[in-house]
Design a protein around this motif. Structure first.
Motif, PDB file in Angstrom:
ATOM      1  N   ASP A 109       0.824  -1.213   0.000  1.00  0.00           N
ATOM      2  CA  ASP A 109       0.000   0.000   0.000  1.00  0.00           C
ATOM      3  C   ASP A 109       0.852   1.254   0.000  1.00  0.00           C
ATOM      4  OD1 ASP A 109      -2.746  -1.001   0.068  1.00  0.00           O
ATOM      5  OD2 ASP A 109      -2.194  -1.880   1.997  1.00  0.00           O
ATOM      6  N   ARG A 110       1.980   1.182  -0.714  1.00  0.00           N
ATOM      7  CA  ARG A 110       2.857   2.348  -0.836  1.00  0.00           C
ATOM      8  C   ARG A 110       2.557   3.068  -2.147  1.00  0.00           C
ATOM      9  NH1 ARG A 110       8.394   0.272  -1.067  1.00  0.00           N
ATOM     10  NH2 ARG A 110       7.407  -1.615  -1.862  1.00  0.00           N
ATOM     11  N   TYR A 111       2.719   4.383  -2.102  1.00  0.00           N
ATOM     12  CA  TYR A 111       2.439   5.198  -3.290  1.00  0.00           C
ATOM     13  C   TYR A 111       3.436   6.342  -3.336  1.00  0.00           C
ATOM     14  CZ  TYR A 111      -1.126   5.483  -6.951  1.00  0.00           C
ATOM     15  OH  TYR A 111      -1.791   5.379  -8.153  1.00  0.00           O
ATOM     16  N   GLN A 112       3.934   6.631  -4.532  1.00  0.00           N
ATOM     17  CA  GLN A 112       4.878   7.727  -4.710  1.00  0.00           C
ATOM     18  C   GLN A 112       4.270   8.790  -5.619  1.00  0.00           C
ATOM     19  OE1 GLN A 112       8.660   6.296  -6.084  1.00  0.00           O
ATOM     20  NE2 GLN A 112       8.919   4.867  -4.378  1.00  0.00           N
ATOM     21  N   VAL A 113       4.536  10.053  -5.267  1.00  0.00           N
ATOM     22  CA  VAL A 113       4.051  11.185  -6.062  1.00  0.00           C
ATOM     23  C   VAL A 113       5.263  12.006  -6.483  1.00  0.00           C
ATOM     24  CG1 VAL A 113       2.573  13.224  -6.116  1.00  0.00           C
ATOM     25  CG2 VAL A 113       1.892  11.216  -4.766  1.00  0.00           C
ATOM     26  N   VAL A 114       5.488  12.101  -7.797  1.00  0.00           N
ATOM     27  CA  VAL A 114       6.659  12.806  -8.326  1.00  0.00           C
ATOM     28  C   VAL A 114       6.342  14.298  -8.433  1.00  0.00           C
ATOM     29  CG1 VAL A 114       8.313  12.942 -10.209  1.00  0.00           C
ATOM     30  CG2 VAL A 114       7.243  10.742  -9.658  1.00  0.00           C
ATOM     31  N   VAL A 115       7.097  15.123  -7.702  1.00  0.00           N
ATOM     32  CA  VAL A 115       6.895  16.579  -7.765  1.00  0.00           C
ATOM     33  C   VAL A 115       8.184  17.324  -8.092  1.00  0.00           C
ATOM     34  CG1 VAL A 115       4.900  16.611  -6.239  1.00  0.00           C
ATOM     35  CG2 VAL A 115       7.181  16.758  -5.263  1.00  0.00           C
ATOM     36  N   GLY A 116       9.284  16.614  -8.309  1.00  0.00           N
ATOM     37  CA  GLY A 116      10.521  17.257  -8.739  1.00  0.00           C
ATOM     38  C   GLY A 116      11.200  18.053  -7.637  1.00  0.00           C
ATOM     39  N   GLY A 117      11.867  19.130  -8.030  1.00  0.00           N
ATOM     40  CA  GLY A 117      12.689  19.899  -7.100  1.00  0.00           C
ATOM     41  C   GLY A 117      11.924  20.592  -5.990  1.00  0.00           C
ATOM     42  N   ALA A 118      10.599  20.714  -6.127  1.00  0.00           N
ATOM     43  CA  ALA A 118       9.801  21.386  -5.099  1.00  0.00           C
ATOM     44  C   ALA A 118       9.368  20.440  -3.997  1.00  0.00           C
ATOM     45  CB  ALA A 118       8.563  22.017  -5.745  1.00  0.00           C
ATOM     46  N   VAL A 119       9.928  19.243  -3.955  1.00  0.00           N
ATOM     47  CA  VAL A 119       9.423  18.221  -3.036  1.00  0.00           C
ATOM     48  C   VAL A 119       9.493  18.651  -1.578  1.00  0.00           C
ATOM     49  CG1 VAL A 119      11.638  17.014  -2.872  1.00  0.00           C
ATOM     50  CG2 VAL A 119       9.517  15.769  -2.474  1.00  0.00           C
ATOM     51  N   GLN A 120      10.567  19.341  -1.180  1.00  0.00           N
ATOM     52  CA  GLN A 120      10.699  19.721   0.230  1.00  0.00           C
ATOM     53  C   GLN A 120       9.588  20.669   0.657  1.00  0.00           C
ATOM     54  OE1 GLN A 120      13.046  18.780   2.847  1.00  0.00           O
ATOM     55  NE2 GLN A 120      11.309  19.756   3.869  1.00  0.00           N
ATOM     56  N   SER A 121       9.294  21.682  -0.160  1.00  0.00           N
ATOM     57  CA  SER A 121       8.270  22.645   0.216  1.00  0.00           C
ATOM     58  C   SER A 121       6.884  22.002   0.217  1.00  0.00           C
ATOM     59  CB  SER A 121       8.297  23.860  -0.721  1.00  0.00           C
ATOM     60  OG  SER A 121       8.064  23.463  -2.059  1.00  0.00           O
ATOM     61  N   VAL A 122       6.625  21.117  -0.766  1.00  0.00           N
ATOM     62  CA  VAL A 122       5.320  20.434  -0.817  1.00  0.00           C
ATOM     63  C   VAL A 122       5.171  19.518   0.400  1.00  0.00           C
ATOM     64  CG1 VAL A 122       3.846  18.869  -2.128  1.00  0.00           C
ATOM     65  CG2 VAL A 122       5.230  20.572  -3.330  1.00  0.00           C
ATOM     66  N   TYR A 123       6.231  18.786   0.710  1.00  0.00           N
ATOM     67  CA  TYR A 123       6.209  17.895   1.874  1.00  0.00           C
ATOM     68  C   TYR A 123       5.933  18.683   3.161  1.00  0.00           C
ATOM     69  CZ  TYR A 123       8.203  15.173   5.736  1.00  0.00           C
ATOM     70  OH  TYR A 123       8.404  14.541   6.935  1.00  0.00           O
ATOM     71  N   THR A 124       6.647  19.800   3.326  1.00  0.00           N
ATOM     72  CA  THR A 124       6.472  20.617   4.525  1.00  0.00           C
ATOM     73  C   THR A 124       5.046  21.127   4.631  1.00  0.00           C
ATOM     74  OG1 THR A 124       8.796  21.297   4.456  1.00  0.00           O
ATOM     75  CG2 THR A 124       7.294  22.661   5.748  1.00  0.00           C
ATOM     76  N   GLN A 125       4.486  21.563   3.504  1.00  0.00           N
ATOM     77  CA  GLN A 125       3.127  22.085   3.526  1.00  0.00           C
ATOM     78  C   GLN A 125       2.123  20.988   3.884  1.00  0.00           C
ATOM     79  OE1 GLN A 125       2.201  25.278   3.346  1.00  0.00           O
ATOM     80  NE2 GLN A 125       0.198  24.496   3.916  1.00  0.00           N
ATOM     81  N   ILE A 126       2.344  19.782   3.362  1.00  0.00           N
ATOM     82  CA  ILE A 126       1.423  18.678   3.659  1.00  0.00           C
ATOM     83  C   ILE A 126       1.446  18.332   5.139  1.00  0.00           C
ATOM     84  CG2 ILE A 126       1.011  16.209   3.305  1.00  0.00           C
ATOM     85  CD1 ILE A 126       1.758  16.564   0.400  1.00  0.00           C
ATOM     86  N   VAL A 127       2.651  18.171   5.707  1.00  0.00           N
ATOM     87  CA  VAL A 127       2.718  17.753   7.112  1.00  0.00           C
ATOM     88  C   VAL A 127       2.244  18.863   8.053  1.00  0.00           C
ATOM     89  CG1 VAL A 127       4.569  16.108   6.684  1.00  0.00           C
ATOM     90  CG2 VAL A 127       5.139  18.443   7.381  1.00  0.00           C
ATOM     91  N   ASN A 128       2.207  20.112   7.560  1.00  0.00           N
ATOM     92  CA  ASN A 128       1.734  21.218   8.394  1.00  0.00           C
ATOM     93  C   ASN A 128       0.237  21.477   8.244  1.00  0.00           C
ATOM     94  OD1 ASN A 128       4.181  21.840   9.649  1.00  0.00           O
ATOM     95  ND2 ASN A 128       4.848  23.124   7.952  1.00  0.00           N
TER      96      ASN A 128
END
Length: 675
Positions: A63-82
């Motif tokens: 049940d693993r899933y990956q979403v490719v967002v390129g170089g913006a991954v850190q900012s997208v990740y931070t926004q999701i967890v916040n």
């Protein structure tokens, strides 16, 4: 302030994967968000791939899933967890590296306690790498000025401005015990601020003032005849308390936190959850501050002082053995902070004898350490490992210019256990040269760097010894590598994935070249194994299906396939062959670059189920057996067995035309190419 667009994107991604309730954990790598879901079947892939900035969605095993967002991954990740809705989601605060470290911890080597010990050391220091490098480069700068005669940084009467510069780097090394205590407590999964507080209590002006006999009449101070250091004992509630300067000591916080973890977790079992926040830290401090002050702290200092006295005796009675033992001991003393008492012995030697005999052999260890770092830097340049290249560059600069080994140790060497045996050979080499030829002395206290080589006597002997130590360590690391086969495969796959995702990001929306109507194929790619030919669009990996790694096809082996030969699709030179043997890169005489990738994410198998009959650089012919794959083992491990055949440099060619879907056998043409 975060833009509404960014927040909307984060919320859309979470909604498309089934909402916060469906997310067990979230991590990220260089270009991808990695979701662990309760149920991956509810993911709306079509909607997910329409979210602005999302370049692809990749289902994984389980049940693993990956979403490719390129170089913006850190900012997208931070926004999701916040996002408020994501509060409390498991492992959301972990990086991909943290998750991999946890996985490695579940599969320790033959000596599990040694693995755990090195992980404890590494994780206690690794977060400090940035400030250690920063402080070390300040030291390197001051060492250059000292070597050029601009200012004497060892003088007690430096101008105020240069004293302030001293404070800039001493802030890190002096308060290192508090920082280490924080990280060590975090590693052992207890409140890190309790660990920092316990260690900080022994570094307050109040505690330090207890060693002043003019203020406290019951305080008695004595001098260590061997090391020349003062030791004071105060009367505290009728008990003798040995007072020490704990600045720079890391052995003490490492021991203290190990004991604190036992006390802290016991207290959590004793007190109900609703009052733990107050009473667990309170009783932890009440117990551990006295235990550290009266027992653990003095124990760490006694160990270091005893070691210093023993080495002084050894140098006086067996100088050759001393010159060999010192560089072999330092790699183990420095990570624990037990080398600090030897600094006092060096200074006492200079004051009483007029010269010091420890710093010369110590230089052999330092340069062996820097040589190992140089070997890592060489490999990181060769392998295009940007993160390690940055780490190794900073650590090597701090070492060669400032004589500081901590960035190399904490940032690299303690993370990769293969380095230590190779580095010790370099230490032994330098120590032997110094010991056999009569030893090396110096009349000043100096960081053992390139800039301080002239202060050692005889300079030629010292220079030869440290150069040999440096060269031996570097060559051994370069020749045999500092990573295990699994670590190399993991790093190679991560770089391939990141490069491909960035290529996908850069080429988003750009159409693939269309060959002229009258262009005839001048090269063909053959099926590497038997199965069913499928278009790349149907491949379950966003990188390949988006053609970021070039146009081509996939071949799905039959359901009953067991072990299959993997054949060369073209004639050319084998330019890529990872240790995991799951991929082959071939370049033809017409400069067509072809990638055969057996399975999806199969690099994680670390070579299990894969063999090869060729080596990198070999000349191969179309239809030649490159290796074999145990298809059944790949399926059993939970990975997709689809084998990809792509033309990496598609955009540089006139045309790349995949053949229609259908059954194929080895030797069938699957792609036509117009160079």
């Amino acid at each position: 302030m975060t833009s509404a667009t960014t927040r909307d994107r984060a919320e859309e991604i979470v909604a498309a994967v089934g909402g916060p309730a469906n997310v067990l954990s979230l991590t990220h790598c260089a270009t991808r968000l990695r979701f662990e879901l309760k149920d991956a079947s509810v993911v709306d892939r079509a909607t997910l791939e329409k979210v602005p900035g999302v370049m692809g969605a990749v289902p994984q095993s389980g049940d693993r899933y990956q979403v490719v967002v390129g170089g913006a991954v850190q900012s997208v990740y931070t926004q999701i967890v916040n996002l408020p809705s994501m509060k409390g989601v498991g492992a959301a605060g972990q990086s991909d590296a943290d998750v991999k470290a946890a996985a490695r911890a579940k599969a320790r080597g033959k000596v599990a306690w040694l693995d755990a010990f090195f992980e404890y050391l590494s994780d206690s220091f690794r977060p400090l790498l940035g400030v250690l490098l920063g402080a070390s480069l300040i030291i390197a700068f001051t060492a250059v000025l000292d070597a050029l005669g601009v200012v004497d940084f060892r003088a007690a009467d430096k101008p105020a401005g240069w004293v302030f510069v001293d404070a800039m780097w001493r802030s890190v090394f002096y308060f290192l015990p508090i920082m280490v205590a924080y990280n060590a407590a975090k590693k052992l999964e207890i409140d890190p601020w309790v660990g920092a507080t316990v260690m900080g209590a022994l570094m307050t002006p109040n505690f330090i003032s207890l060693s002043d006999p003019t203020v406290f009449a019951d305080t008695v101070c004595t001098t260590n005849a061997t090391l020349g250091t003062d030791s004071c004992v105060a009367d505290v509630f009728g008990l003798p308390l040995q007072l020490n300067d704990y600045g720079g000591q890391v052995f003490v916080p490492l021991i203290m936190v190990a004991v604190l973890a036992v006390v802290y977790k016991m207290l959590k079992r004793v007190f109900p959850e609703n009052i733990q926040m107050v009473f667990v830290p309170f009783f932890s401090m009440v117990v551990m501050i006295p235990v550290t002050a009266f027992l653990i702290g003095p124990l760490g200092i006694w160990l270091g002082s005893g070691l210093g006295s023993g080495l002084a005796w050894l140098n006086g009675n067996a100088p050759i053995a001393f010159a060999i033992i010192i560089p072999l001991l330092y790699p183990f003393l420095v990570p624990l902070g037990l080398h600090w008492p030897l600094n006092a012995l060096m200074l006492m030697n200079i004051g009483t004898l007029g010269y010091d005999f420890i710093q010369g052999p110590m230089g052999a260890w330092n340069f062996a350490c820097f040589g190992a770092t140089a070997g890592v830097l060489f490999l990181s340049w060769r392998d295009k490992d940007v993160q390690m290249r940055q780490t190794a560059t900073g650590a090597l600069a701090a070492g060669l210019l400032g004589g500081i080994s901590e960035p190399s140790l904490y940032g690299i060497h303690l993370r990769y256990k293969r380095i230590y045996p190779r580095m010790l050979v370099g230490c032994l080499t330098g120590g032997l040269i110094i010991g056999i030829f009569g030893g090396v002395n110096t009349s000043i206290f100096a960081f053992t760097s390139l800039l301080t080589i002239p202060v050692f006597e005889p300079m030629a002997l010292y220079a030869i010894a440290v150069a040999a130590a440096f060269a031996v360590s570097m060559v051994l690391v370069v020749v045999s590598d500092y990573r295990t086969a699994e670590q190399k495969a993991e790093a190679a796959e991560a770089r391939l994935q990141a490069d491909a995702d960035r290529a996908l990001e850069a080429s988003a929306g750009a159409p693939a070249p269309t060959p002229p109507a009258d262009a005839a194929p001048t090269a063909t790619l053959l099926a590497p194994l038997a199965g069913t030919l499928v278009p790349l669009a149907e491949v379950k990996d966003a990188v390949f299906s988006s053609k970021a790694l070039g146009d081509g096809v996939g071949v799905v082996p039959a359901d009953d396939a067991a072990t299959l030969d993997v054949l060369a699709p073209v004639t050319g030179t084998l330019i890529t062959l990872p240790d995991s043997r799951h991929a082959y890169g071939i370049k033809t005489d017409d400069a067509v670059e072809v990638l055969v990738h057996v399975g999806i994410d199969t690099v994680n198998m670390a070579g299990d189920g894969f063999t090869s009959t060729v080596t990198k650089g070999d000349r191969v012919t179309a239809g030649q057996v490159l290796g074999t794959v145990d298809v059944a083992a790949v399926r059993a491990a939970g990975y997709d067995t689809t084998t990809l055949v792509t033309v990496i440099n598609t955009r540089a060619l006139t045309g790349v035309t995949p053949r229609p879907a259908g059954p194929v056998v080895p030797g069938d043409v699957v792609v036509d190419v117009v160079p």
